[in-house]
Design a protein around this motif. Structure first.
Motif, PDB file in Angstrom:
ATOM      1  N   GLN A 126       0.933  -1.275  -0.081  1.00 29.28           N
ATOM      2  CA  GLN A 126      -0.153   0.303   0.002  1.00 29.28           C
ATOM      3  C   GLN A 126       0.909   1.471  -0.009  1.00 29.28           C
ATOM      4  OE1 GLN A 126      -2.966  -0.348   3.391  1.00 29.28           O
ATOM      5  NE2 GLN A 126      -4.046   0.816   2.098  1.00 29.28           N
ATOM      6  N   MET A 127       1.947   1.359   0.840  1.00 30.71           N
ATOM      7  CA  MET A 127       2.525   2.465   0.932  1.00 30.71           C
ATOM      8  C   MET A 127       3.510   2.775  -0.308  1.00 30.71           C
ATOM      9  SD  MET A 127       3.660   1.947   5.093  1.00 30.71           S
ATOM     10  CE  MET A 127       4.445   3.692   5.430  1.00 30.71           C
ATOM     11  N   TYR A 128       4.199   1.552  -0.974  1.00 29.98           N
ATOM     12  CA  TYR A 128       4.934   1.655  -2.324  1.00 29.98           C
ATOM     13  C   TYR A 128       3.798   2.479  -3.208  1.00 29.98           C
ATOM     14  CZ  TYR A 128       9.105  -0.596  -1.677  1.00 29.98           C
ATOM     15  OH  TYR A 128      10.495  -0.913  -1.378  1.00 29.98           O
ATOM     16  N   PHE A 129       2.498   2.135  -3.189  1.00 30.77           N
ATOM     17  CA  PHE A 129       1.443   2.436  -4.125  1.00 30.77           C
ATOM     18  C   PHE A 129       1.396   4.065  -3.819  1.00 30.77           C
ATOM     19  CE2 PHE A 129      -3.393   3.520  -4.236  1.00 30.77           C
ATOM     20  CZ  PHE A 129      -3.195   3.741  -5.867  1.00 30.77           C
ATOM     21  N   GLY A 130       1.232   4.495  -2.623  1.00 31.18           N
ATOM     22  CA  GLY A 130       0.976   5.666  -2.377  1.00 31.18           C
ATOM     23  C   GLY A 130       1.986   6.685  -2.920  1.00 31.18           C
ATOM     24  N   CYS A 131       3.131   6.267  -2.844  1.00 30.44           N
ATOM     25  CA  CYS A 131       4.484   7.055  -3.228  1.00 30.44           C
ATOM     26  C   CYS A 131       4.653   6.978  -4.774  1.00 30.44           C
ATOM     27  CB  CYS A 131       5.676   6.308  -2.674  1.00 30.44           C
ATOM     28  SG  CYS A 131       5.786   6.271  -0.661  1.00 30.44           S
ATOM     29  N   GLU A 132       4.408   5.739  -5.538  1.00 30.66           N
ATOM     30  CA  GLU A 132       4.408   5.716  -6.929  1.00 30.66           C
ATOM     31  C   GLU A 132       3.205   6.512  -7.685  1.00 30.66           C
ATOM     32  OE1 GLU A 132       5.780   4.748 -10.646  1.00 30.66           O
ATOM     33  OE2 GLU A 132       6.788   4.811  -8.621  1.00 30.66           O
ATOM     34  N   LEU A 133       2.116   6.510  -6.902  1.00 30.23           N
ATOM     35  CA  LEU A 133       0.849   7.379  -7.539  1.00 30.23           C
ATOM     36  C   LEU A 133       1.404   8.626  -7.371  1.00 30.23           C
ATOM     37  CD1 LEU A 133      -1.961   7.496  -8.285  1.00 30.23           C
ATOM     38  CD2 LEU A 133      -2.612   7.799  -6.004  1.00 30.23           C
ATOM     39  N   ASP A 134       1.979   9.293  -6.490  1.00 32.27           N
ATOM     40  CA  ASP A 134       2.400  10.768  -6.480  1.00 32.27           C
ATOM     41  C   ASP A 134       3.307  10.983  -7.484  1.00 32.27           C
ATOM     42  OD1 ASP A 134       2.038  13.146  -5.015  1.00 32.27           O
ATOM     43  OD2 ASP A 134       4.039  13.249  -5.153  1.00 32.27           O
ATOM     44  N   ARG A 135       4.259  10.151  -7.748  1.00 35.81           N
ATOM     45  CA  ARG A 135       5.103  10.174  -9.031  1.00 35.81           C
ATOM     46  C   ARG A 135       4.663  10.319 -10.071  1.00 35.81           C
ATOM     47  NH1 ARG A 135       9.118   7.149  -5.483  1.00 35.81           N
ATOM     48  NH2 ARG A 135       8.050   5.259  -6.232  1.00 35.81           N
ATOM     49  N   ARG A 136       3.543   9.503 -10.186  1.00 36.89           N
ATOM     50  CA  ARG A 136       2.879   9.455 -11.638  1.00 36.89           C
ATOM     51  C   ARG A 136       1.878  10.542 -11.709  1.00 36.89           C
ATOM     52  NH1 ARG A 136       2.498   3.549 -14.016  1.00 36.89           N
ATOM     53  NH2 ARG A 136       4.146   2.918 -12.872  1.00 36.89           N
ATOM     54  N   LEU A 137       1.323  11.109 -10.785  1.00 36.41           N
ATOM     55  CA  LEU A 137       0.351  12.233 -10.867  1.00 36.41           C
ATOM     56  C   LEU A 137       1.319  13.591 -10.868  1.00 36.41           C
ATOM     57  CD1 LEU A 137      -1.556  11.521  -7.484  1.00 36.41           C
ATOM     58  CD2 LEU A 137      -2.453  11.847  -9.764  1.00 36.41           C
ATOM     59  N   ARG A 138       2.520  13.734 -10.345  1.00 35.88           N
ATOM     60  CA  ARG A 138       3.298  14.835 -10.862  1.00 35.88           C
ATOM     61  C   ARG A 138       3.876  14.680 -12.120  1.00 35.88           C
ATOM     62  NH1 ARG A 138       1.300  15.277  -7.314  1.00 35.88           N
ATOM     63  NH2 ARG A 138       0.516  16.437  -8.441  1.00 35.88           N
ATOM     64  N   ALA A 139       4.074  13.502 -12.707  1.00 36.68           N
ATOM     65  CA  ALA A 139       4.764  13.553 -14.350  1.00 36.68           C
ATOM     66  C   ALA A 139       3.604  13.944 -14.869  1.00 36.68           C
ATOM     67  CB  ALA A 139       5.212  12.048 -14.395  1.00 36.68           C
ATOM     68  N   ALA A 140       2.302  13.855 -14.832  1.00 36.05           N
ATOM     69  CA  ALA A 140       1.131  14.004 -15.487  1.00 36.05           C
ATOM     70  C   ALA A 140       0.564  15.517 -15.346  1.00 36.05           C
ATOM     71  CB  ALA A 140       0.030  13.098 -15.414  1.00 36.05           C
ATOM     72  N   GLY A 141       1.192  16.320 -14.475  1.00 30.02           N
ATOM     73  CA  GLY A 141       0.802  17.590 -14.034  1.00 30.02           C
ATOM     74  C   GLY A 141      -0.524  17.366 -13.552  1.00 30.02           C
ATOM     75  N   SER A 142      -1.021  16.372 -12.570  1.00 28.89           N
ATOM     76  CA  SER A 142      -2.108  16.582 -12.038  1.00 28.89           C
ATOM     77  C   SER A 142      -2.480  17.366 -11.056  1.00 28.89           C
ATOM     78  CB  SER A 142      -2.702  15.055 -11.900  1.00 28.89           C
ATOM     79  OG  SER A 142      -3.796  14.869 -10.885  1.00 28.89           O
ATOM     80  N   PRO A 143      -3.682  17.895 -10.527  1.00 31.64           N
ATOM     81  CA  PRO A 143      -3.665  18.652  -9.336  1.00 31.64           C
ATOM     82  C   PRO A 143      -3.868  17.947  -8.215  1.00 31.64           C
ATOM     83  CG  PRO A 143      -5.763  18.825 -10.520  1.00 31.64           C
ATOM     84  CD  PRO A 143      -4.738  18.141 -11.512  1.00 31.64           C
ATOM     85  N   VAL A 144      -4.220  16.449  -8.415  1.00 31.85           N
ATOM     86  CA  VAL A 144      -4.054  15.579  -7.295  1.00 31.85           C
ATOM     87  C   VAL A 144      -3.023  15.117  -6.867  1.00 31.85           C
ATOM     88  CG1 VAL A 144      -5.143  13.226  -6.851  1.00 31.85           C
ATOM     89  CG2 VAL A 144      -6.206  14.458  -8.407  1.00 31.85           C
ATOM     90  N   THR A 145      -2.727  14.925  -5.513  1.00 30.35           N
ATOM     91  CA  THR A 145      -1.499  14.517  -4.773  1.00 30.35           C
ATOM     92  C   THR A 145      -1.764  13.428  -3.928  1.00 30.35           C
ATOM     93  OG1 THR A 145      -2.067  16.045  -2.743  1.00 30.35           O
ATOM     94  CG2 THR A 145      -0.531  16.980  -4.578  1.00 30.35           C
ATOM     95  N   SER A 146      -0.803  12.568  -3.664  1.00 29.28           N
ATOM     96  CA  SER A 146      -0.843  11.453  -2.717  1.00 29.28           C
ATOM     97  C   SER A 146       0.089  11.403  -1.854  1.00 29.28           C
ATOM     98  CB  SER A 146      -0.576  10.073  -3.722  1.00 29.28           C
ATOM     99  OG  SER A 146      -0.365   8.937  -3.165  1.00 29.28           O
ATOM    100  N   VAL A 147      -0.496  10.998  -0.522  1.00 31.05           N
ATOM    101  CA  VAL A 147       0.329  11.272   0.734  1.00 31.05           C
ATOM    102  C   VAL A 147       0.251   9.963   1.385  1.00 31.05           C
ATOM    103  CG1 VAL A 147       0.665  12.585   2.820  1.00 31.05           C
ATOM    104  CG2 VAL A 147      -0.005  13.757   0.697  1.00 31.05           C
ATOM    105  N   VAL A 148       1.244   9.522   2.012  1.00 31.84           N
ATOM    106  CA  VAL A 148       1.188   8.173   2.989  1.00 31.84           C
ATOM    107  C   VAL A 148       1.337   8.589   4.429  1.00 31.84           C
ATOM    108  CG1 VAL A 148       2.534   5.909   3.427  1.00 31.84           C
ATOM    109  CG2 VAL A 148       2.510   7.057   1.054  1.00 31.84           C
TER     110      VAL A 148
END
Length: 322
Positions: free
Chosen positions: A188-210
């Motif tokens: 789960q925690m890996y997912f939260g970290c990787e999700l944020d990397r992908r959101l940033r790369a896509a320029g998304s306004p959504v952020t992911s925090v663990v």
């Protein structure tokens, strides 16, 4: 990152008002999830409790309303371990946007034998990780519709000493309940970290925090009948443990801060201040093994294959896995 000079110190007992926002807490009917929902309800937001049992959801909402005047609450029938049910559950939300989701629902098994979900996945891995991975994919359009939504993943201090075995992610060959639980939370925690990397790369306004609750015991948790009732004997017997760990009401606070504090940034890890086990919520240094992007990428690919969906942001919507 230092706080903005104009920002007041964070006060766990005086949360900011955020009227008009919509929050979803998975597993909001019990344990730490209940206290996340109770605390968020004090902000004026609409808090949706995602629960497998409608009866338990109603009991939890009654307990919150007994303590929070004017609490805006809704229940959503949600079985996070049943992947085929998640699309319909998200459709039943019927909200214009989602400002935050707290991925909290979980299961911890103490004894063998190994159990499987309705989809044939090891139950703890299915509930704690795969279900939340897939749910996030279905929620991404609603999260992307908010101006600055957050995905807050509830990890566990038990994951700190674990490492993933990506050749056997579902413990088919070597099942040990406590280790399997710790690894499912680490996933789960890996997912939260990787999700944020992908959101940033896509320029998304959504952020992911663990976030993680540290050491959180029922015996140190105040009563919230009928959701949780602490006996006098349990309270007295747990008194020595209070020097090292805390109750679940306090364990909820890192996730609540991750939802509400504008100073929190994507990709961060939040937990209790004292040795990561108890105390006020604060930003921790990301655990060394969680910085391994190659493990996170392999886990993401395996999760997308197992669930059939991919939460990677693409035009703010759902991607089907290959």
């Amino acid at each position: 990152m230092p706080p903005h000079p104009a920002s007041p110190p964070w006060d766990v007992r005086r949360l900011p008002r955020v009227d008009g926002r919509f929050f979803l807490v998975t597993g909001g009917n019990a344990g730490i999830g209940y206290f996340v929902a109770e605390q968020l309800a004090t902000t004026g937001a609409t808090v949706v409790l995602g629960c497998r049992s409608p009866v338990k959801a109603e009991a939890a909402m009654a307990a919150i309303r007994a303590r929070v005047d004017g609490a805006r609450l809704r229940a959503l029938t949600l079985d996070i371990a049943d992947l085929t049910s998640l699309e319909a559950a998200v459709a039943a939300l019927e909200v214009p946007r989602l400002d935050a989701v707290v991925l909290n629902a979980g299961v911890a098994l103490d004894d063998p034998p190994r159990q499987e979900s309705v989809d044939g996945h090891e139950l703890m891995f299915a509930t704690n990780h795969l279900g939340h991975f897939a749910l996030t994919a279905w929620l991404m359009p609603l999260l992307s519709a908010a101006p600055a939504a957050r995905v807050v993943t509830m990890g566990s201090f038990a994951a700190k000493s674990e490492r993933l075995d990506l050749d056997d992610p579902q413990s088919r060959h070597d099942y040990r309940p406590k280790r399997t639980y710790g690894r499912s939370k680490l996933a789960q925690m890996y997912f939260g970290c990787e999700l944020d990397r992908r959101l940033r790369a896509a320029g998304s306004p959504v952020t992911s925090v663990v976030a993680h609750p540290g050491g959180a015991l029922d015996s140190l948790t105040p009563s919230r009948p009928p959701v949780h009732v602490r006996t006098t004997g349990a309270r007295l017997g747990a008194a020595p443990a209070a020097l090292l760990v805390q109750g679940k009401h306090e364990g909820a606070r890192p996730a609540v801060r991750a939802v509400l504090d504008p100073r929190v940034r994507g990709g961060e890890l939040w937990g209790p201040r004292r040795f990561g086990l108890r105390g006020a919520p604060h930003r921790e240094r990301l655990w060394d093994h969680l910085t391994d992007a190659s493990v996170a990428t392999r886990l993401w690919s395996a999760s997308a294959t197992l669930t059939g969906v991919d939460p990677s942001p693409a035009n703010g919507g759902l991607n089907s896995a290959p």
